[in-house]
Design a protein around this motif. Structure first.
Motif, mmCIF file in Angstrom:
data_model
loop_
_atom_site.group_PDB
_atom_site.id
_atom_site.type_symbol
_atom_site.label_atom_id
_atom_site.label_comp_id
_atom_site.label_asym_id
_atom_site.label_seq_id
_atom_site.Cartn_x
_atom_site.Cartn_y
_atom_site.Cartn_z
ATOM 1 N N GLU A 652 -11.795 17.660 13.342
ATOM 2 C CA GLU A 652 -12.863 18.328 12.594
ATOM 3 C C GLU A 652 -12.558 18.314 11.099
ATOM 4 O OE1 GLU A 652 -14.324 22.913 11.930
ATOM 5 O OE2 GLU A 652 -13.652 22.319 13.922
ATOM 6 N N LEU A 653 -11.285 18.499 10.775
ATOM 7 C CA LEU A 653 -10.862 18.528 9.377
ATOM 8 C C LEU A 653 -10.765 17.123 8.792
ATOM 9 C CD1 LEU A 653 -9.922 20.361 7.072
ATOM 10 C CD2 LEU A 653 -7.598 20.202 7.980
ATOM 11 N N VAL A 654 -10.232 16.182 9.581
ATOM 12 C CA VAL A 654 -10.076 14.786 9.138
ATOM 13 C C VAL A 654 -10.661 13.885 10.232
ATOM 14 C CG1 VAL A 654 -8.476 13.041 8.255
ATOM 15 C CG2 VAL A 654 -7.931 15.471 7.999
ATOM 16 N N PRO A 655 -11.966 13.621 10.174
ATOM 17 C CA PRO A 655 -12.626 12.887 11.265
ATOM 18 C C PRO A 655 -12.027 11.512 11.550
ATOM 19 C CG PRO A 655 -14.258 13.909 9.840
ATOM 20 C CD PRO A 655 -12.934 14.069 9.157
ATOM 21 N N ASP A 656 -11.458 10.842 10.543
ATOM 22 C CA ASP A 656 -10.909 9.502 10.779
ATOM 23 C C ASP A 656 -9.411 9.519 11.054
ATOM 24 O OD1 ASP A 656 -10.181 10.287 8.277
ATOM 25 O OD2 ASP A 656 -10.628 8.378 7.284
ATOM 26 N N ALA A 657 -8.856 10.684 11.415
ATOM 27 C CA ALA A 657 -7.442 10.745 11.794
ATOM 28 C C ALA A 657 -7.206 9.876 13.025
ATOM 29 C CB ALA A 657 -7.040 12.187 12.074
ATOM 30 N N LYS A 658 -6.151 9.092 12.988
ATOM 31 C CA LYS A 658 -5.913 8.100 14.048
ATOM 32 C C LYS A 658 -4.793 8.554 14.971
ATOM 33 C CE LYS A 658 -7.258 4.413 10.863
ATOM 34 N NZ LYS A 658 -7.587 5.395 9.785
ATOM 35 N N PRO A 659 -4.958 8.353 16.280
ATOM 36 C CA PRO A 659 -3.867 8.654 17.206
ATOM 37 C C PRO A 659 -2.692 7.712 16.972
ATOM 38 C CG PRO A 659 -5.656 7.544 18.346
ATOM 39 C CD PRO A 659 -6.152 7.851 16.974
ATOM 40 N N PHE A 660 -1.546 8.065 17.523
ATOM 41 C CA PHE A 660 -0.291 7.377 17.232
ATOM 42 C C PHE A 660 -0.379 5.874 17.467
ATOM 43 C CE2 PHE A 660 4.108 6.183 18.589
ATOM 44 C CZ PHE A 660 4.731 6.381 17.366
ATOM 45 N N LYS A 661 -0.874 5.451 18.627
ATOM 46 C CA LYS A 661 -0.879 4.022 18.936
ATOM 47 C C LYS A 661 -1.797 3.254 17.999
ATOM 48 C CE LYS A 661 -1.254 0.693 22.687
ATOM 49 N NZ LYS A 661 -1.500 0.491 24.138
ATOM 50 N N ARG A 662 -2.967 3.803 17.722
ATOM 51 C CA ARG A 662 -3.883 3.104 16.821
ATOM 52 C C ARG A 662 -3.308 3.039 15.412
ATOM 53 N NH1 ARG A 662 -10.045 5.015 15.350
ATOM 54 N NH2 ARG A 662 -10.481 3.416 13.794
ATOM 55 N N TRP A 663 -2.637 4.121 14.991
ATOM 56 C CA TRP A 663 -2.003 4.128 13.676
ATOM 57 C C TRP A 663 -0.923 3.060 13.597
ATOM 58 C CZ3 TRP A 663 3.154 5.614 12.602
ATOM 59 C CH2 TRP A 663 3.461 5.722 11.234
ATOM 60 N N LEU A 664 -0.156 2.897 14.697
ATOM 61 C CA LEU A 664 0.870 1.849 14.745
ATOM 62 C C LEU A 664 0.247 0.468 14.636
ATOM 63 C CD1 LEU A 664 3.340 3.051 17.532
ATOM 64 C CD2 LEU A 664 3.761 2.983 15.073
ATOM 65 N N GLU A 665 -0.835 0.241 15.384
ATOM 66 C CA GLU A 665 -1.484 -1.069 15.369
ATOM 67 C C GLU A 665 -1.970 -1.435 13.972
ATOM 68 O OE1 GLU A 665 -3.099 -0.970 20.004
ATOM 69 O OE2 GLU A 665 -4.407 -0.360 18.347
ATOM 70 N N GLU A 666 -2.469 -0.429 13.232
ATOM 71 C CA GLU A 666 -2.943 -0.699 11.881
ATOM 72 C C GLU A 666 -1.791 -0.900 10.901
ATOM 73 O OE1 GLU A 666 -5.826 2.049 10.496
ATOM 74 O OE2 GLU A 666 -7.231 1.656 12.143
ATOM 75 N N ASN A 667 -0.586 -0.472 11.283
ATOM 76 C CA ASN A 667 0.589 -0.635 10.419
ATOM 77 C C ASN A 667 1.587 -1.642 10.985
ATOM 78 O OD1 ASN A 667 0.694 1.542 8.055
ATOM 79 N ND2 ASN A 667 -0.286 2.507 9.833
ATOM 80 N N ARG A 668 1.105 -2.504 11.882
ATOM 81 C CA ARG A 668 2.016 -3.464 12.528
ATOM 82 C C ARG A 668 2.668 -4.393 11.515
ATOM 83 N NH1 ARG A 668 2.461 -8.286 15.271
ATOM 84 N NH2 ARG A 668 3.491 -8.138 17.309
ATOM 85 N N ASP A 669 1.961 -4.679 10.430
ATOM 86 C CA ASP A 669 2.499 -5.577 9.406
ATOM 87 C C ASP A 669 3.101 -4.830 8.224
ATOM 88 O OD1 ASP A 669 1.694 -7.818 10.884
ATOM 89 O OD2 ASP A 669 -0.344 -7.726 10.041
ATOM 90 N N ASN A 670 3.288 -3.525 8.370
ATOM 91 C CA ASN A 670 3.875 -2.740 7.295
ATOM 92 C C ASN A 670 5.312 -3.196 7.060
ATOM 93 O OD1 ASN A 670 5.458 -0.452 6.108
ATOM 94 N ND2 ASN A 670 3.451 0.539 6.106
ATOM 95 N N ALA A 671 5.578 -3.699 5.841
ATOM 96 C CA ALA A 671 6.885 -4.288 5.547
ATOM 97 C C ALA A 671 8.004 -3.270 5.664
ATOM 98 C CB ALA A 671 6.863 -4.901 4.149
ATOM 99 N N VAL A 672 7.744 -2.041 5.232
ATOM 100 C CA VAL A 672 8.785 -1.010 5.284
ATOM 101 C C VAL A 672 9.159 -0.702 6.724
ATOM 102 C CG1 VAL A 672 9.345 1.383 4.712
ATOM 103 C CG2 VAL A 672 8.051 -0.027 3.086
ATOM 104 N N PHE A 673 8.151 -0.525 7.586
ATOM 105 C CA PHE A 673 8.426 -0.219 8.981
ATOM 106 C C PHE A 673 9.155 -1.375 9.663
ATOM 107 C CE2 PHE A 673 4.521 2.796 9.201
ATOM 108 C CZ PHE A 673 5.232 3.735 8.484
ATOM 109 N N ARG A 674 8.732 -2.599 9.403
ATOM 110 C CA ARG A 674 9.345 -3.763 10.041
ATOM 111 C C ARG A 674 10.801 -3.921 9.589
ATOM 112 N NH1 ARG A 674 5.816 -6.816 12.814
ATOM 113 N NH2 ARG A 674 7.230 -8.607 12.821
ATOM 114 N N GLU A 675 11.044 -3.615 8.337
ATOM 115 C CA GLU A 675 12.426 -3.688 7.846
ATOM 116 C C GLU A 675 13.297 -2.642 8.532
ATOM 117 O OE1 GLU A 675 14.923 -3.326 3.634
ATOM 118 O OE2 GLU A 675 12.724 -3.334 3.638
ATOM 119 N N MET A 676 12.744 -1.443 8.750
ATOM 120 C CA MET A 676 13.494 -0.403 9.443
ATOM 121 C C MET A 676 13.893 -0.842 10.850
ATOM 122 S SD MET A 676 11.618 3.193 8.529
ATOM 123 C CE MET A 676 11.782 3.981 6.931
#
Length: 680
Positions: A652-676
């Motif tokens: 209700e507060l943030v309508p486009d808040a993404k669940p964990f798996k979808r958030w991961l999928e959108e950040n699959r190419d995140n260089a920082v995460f991949r380096e970690m």
């Protein structure tokens, strides 16, 4: 249909005492029924006269509280009293007025109703003839025949009326140096969680005709009307939701009620004491059954409030006025809360100006960051939008420094850390929760003293009552962290600071940090755990902890959430919002990360990132305070947190808040995460 007023003493009125007012009203009711019976009998006794009219009287009366208290005094300590001891003692401790009266504006009507039932239906005085509180006339479910042919009566008693919230119980603002920050409903109606019978007067237009139409069914009875049982906390929340204000119920003591500057105060104090007891219970189900005969349902408080939101009484006190917008926000601990700053900058509805408040208290005990590192982070923040961001350094232990940091701000976001400060009155080796409370009180005090702050968003935790007791039983030694958060929130409310409480989640980004540390340890051949465990912890315990559910959410959501709160701060004032998008165990989070980043699962361990558990979870991300691992172990076990029903509130507060798996999928190419994770 008969209703009588009570001429209670008023200022300047040329009349007697409360007790005299009670007697005057009783005498008027008695006279009415005496004349009615006399006229009716003469008409029915005249064989050759006018037609014999059958008559039914519906009398709107109230409870004879004086008779009840005297009866309880007579029967105390006996089996005749069926209600609870606390309720009974509360009424027995009710002090009579100076003239001996007890709730006179109720008792006069109640005595009049008792007289009518005795005169017409032969029901004896219940307070002298009955040895049980299950009185025949108040508990009768069947009609009682009349002694007078053609003449019957039904009594209806009313509970606390919704219209009182536009009169003596209207919400009023609490002003602090000219600022309206909080509203309160001040009444002497007992504990905020105690349900009280309430009723809408408008329902009488359906109930009274139904009682006349079915007089044979309700004759000789007392109908104790009630639309619903509702707590004062629920009433305050209803006002808050409709008017978008921070409204609370502020219970008055009997002594405070007595001291109100109105002549009726002593009698009203007695009434409130009575309404807060079980002896004042009314019958919701019978009220519903009467209304259902004409296809209606009782009007709820929320429906009444919605249909009467434009009442002059609400306009006069300012409930209907819109708040002025927030334009400048001070973000404390800005180096750790860049997501908040980014969320405010990205809000296209407004052009927020931001005070990025950076604590410059670097001490010998603080080895995590140097002054040079602080300045580098300040430059990084400034580069986000140099025209809209002002860097303000502050000493967390210096109230004047805190006030200067938020100068000009009308909105504040704050989260307090545990580091010692140079100017703190507490020693540097004081307990870290004491240090945090000291910092929080200074920030809240600065907000209260500023004269400009309209709203504070405070990052806090579940209330101490719900959580700490569980943690004590669980042996968790970080219970004091919850305790201090609850005390901080209470301090802010005591200072009349309009506030929204954001409850901490586990940030999704922290799963990557945990995995990265585990991979680094494994690759280096190190066996040392990230967080030291007690020596008696065994593998079974660690495996069990992997299955504990934790609330989680990406830190990216925090910024838009805070921006939306400041945009409609009166709507969220006084609310406690537990931000989260998922409830996951560490085992489940690791599984999802493996699936998204490597296309594998724990059932096929080759190529997986790493195992993780509660014991090797590292929380040293900038976005949270240090060393919270032990606390979150307990946090995941607490029923108070398990029951946090906030996913819908987050969306209700943030309508486009993404669940964990979808958030991961959108950040699959995140260089920082991949380096970690050791990926390219």
């Amino acid at each position: 249909f008969l209703v009588t007023p009570t001429d209670v003493p008023t200022e300047g009125a040329a009349m007697g005492s409360f007790r005299e007012s009670e007697e005057l009203e009783y005498d008027s009711i008695k006279s009415f029924f005496d004349v009615l019976v006399d006229v009716h009998n003469k008409e029915w006794g005249d064989e050759g006269g006018a037609a014999k009219l059958e008559r039914h009287v519906v009398f709107s009366t109230l409870d004879n509280v004086r008779g009840l208290v005297e009866w309880l005094e007579k029967h105390k300590g006996t089996n005749a009293i069926s209600c609870g001891e606390d309720d009974t003692n509360d009424l027995l401790n009710m002090k009579p007025l100076d003239d001996g009266g007890i709730v006179p504006h109720y008792s006069g009507k109640g005595r009049g109703g008792e007289y009518a039932l005795s005169l017409i239906h032969g029901i004896p005085d219940p307070w002298t003839s009955s040895n049980s509180l299950k009185l025949p006339w108040t508990n009768a479910t069947e009609p009682i025949a009349s002694l007078i042919p053609g003449l019957t009566v039904t009594l209806i008693t009313l509970p606390f009326l919704h219209t009182n919230f536009a009169l003596s119980a209207v919400p009023l603002p609490a002003n602090s140096e000219g600022r309206t920050t909080q509203w309160s409903i001040s009444a002497c109606l007992g504990d905020s969680s105690h349900p009280i019978d309430m009723f809408s007067v408008s329902d009488l237009r359906y109930i009274v005709p139904t009682l006349f139409e079915h007089s044979d069914k309700y004759q000789g009875r007392v109908i104790k009307l009630s639309g619903e049982k509702i707590t004062m906390d629920e009433v305050a929340l209803g006002f808050s939701d409709l008017f978008g204000k921070d409204i609370i119920y502020s219970p008055l003591t009997l002594e405070e009620m007595n001291l109100l500057d109105i002549p009726e105060a002593p009698a009203f104090a007695q009434l409130c004491q009575y309404l807060a007891s079980r002896y004042a219970d009314h019958d919701v189900e019978e009220t519903k059954s009467i209304l259902q005969q004409c296809g209606r349902e009782p009007q709820s408080f929320q429906d009444w409030l919605l249909s009467h939101s434009d009442m002059e009484a609400f306009e006069k006190v300012g409930l209907t006025l819109d708040a002025s917008p927030i334009q400048r926000v001070a973000v404390f601990d800005a180096t750790n809360y860049q997501p908040v700053i980014k969320g405010l900058l990205a809000d296209s509805r407004k052009q927020y100006l931001i005070n990025a408040c950076i604590c410059n208290d670097v001490t010998e005990d603080d080895s995590d960051q140097t002054q040079e590192e602080l300045e580098a982070k300040a430059n990084e923040i400034q580069s986000l939008d140099p025209a809209r961001i002002t860097i303000r350094y502050y000493d967390a232990g210096n109230p004047i420094s805190c006030m200067r940091a938020l100068a000009g701000a009308d909105g504040v976001f704050a989260f307090t850390n545990f580091y010692p400060t140079k100017d703190s009155q507490l020693p540097h080796d004081a307990e870290r929760e004491d240090q945090e409370e000291w910092h929080a009180r200074l920030i809240i005090g600065a907000c209260a003293a500023s004269g400009s702050v309209k709203h504070l968003v405070l990052s806090t935790m579940e209330g101490v009552d719900d959580v700490v007791n569980e943690l004590k039983e669980d042996g968790c030694d970080s219970k004091s962290l919850f305790d201090v958060k609850a005390r901080i929130a209470a301090y802010a409310r005591a200072n009349h600071i309009s506030m929204t409480y954001l409850l901490l989640p586990v940030y999704s980004e922290q799963f990557f940090q945990a995995l990265a540390e585990k991979i680094r340890k494994q690759e280096g051949g190190e066996e040392k755990e990230i967080i030291n465990e007690d020596e008696d912890n065994d593998n079974d315990t660690k495996a069990s902890e992997d299955t504990h559910k934790c609330i989680c959410m990406s830190a990216e959501i925090l910024g838009p959430a805070v921006a939306n709160i400041f945009d409609s701060y009166e709507v969220f004032a006084g609310h406690e919002i537990g931000l989260l998008t998922d409830v996951l165990s560490f085992e489940e989070a690791t599984e999802i990360i493996n699936q998204v980043f490597l296309g594998s699962s724990s059932s096929n361990p080759q190529g997986t990132c790493a195992d993780t558990s509660m014991s090797n979870f590292d929380y040293r991300l900038d976005i949270v305070a240090k060393d919270l691992g032990q606390m979150y172990r307990c946090y995941s076990k607490s029923d108070a947190v398990k029951h946090r029903d906030s996913i819908a509130k987050t969306l209700e507060l943030v309508p486009d808040a993404k669940p964990f798996k979808r958030w991961l999928e959108e950040n699959r190419d995140n260089a920082v995460f991949r380096e970690m994770l050791g990926l390219r």
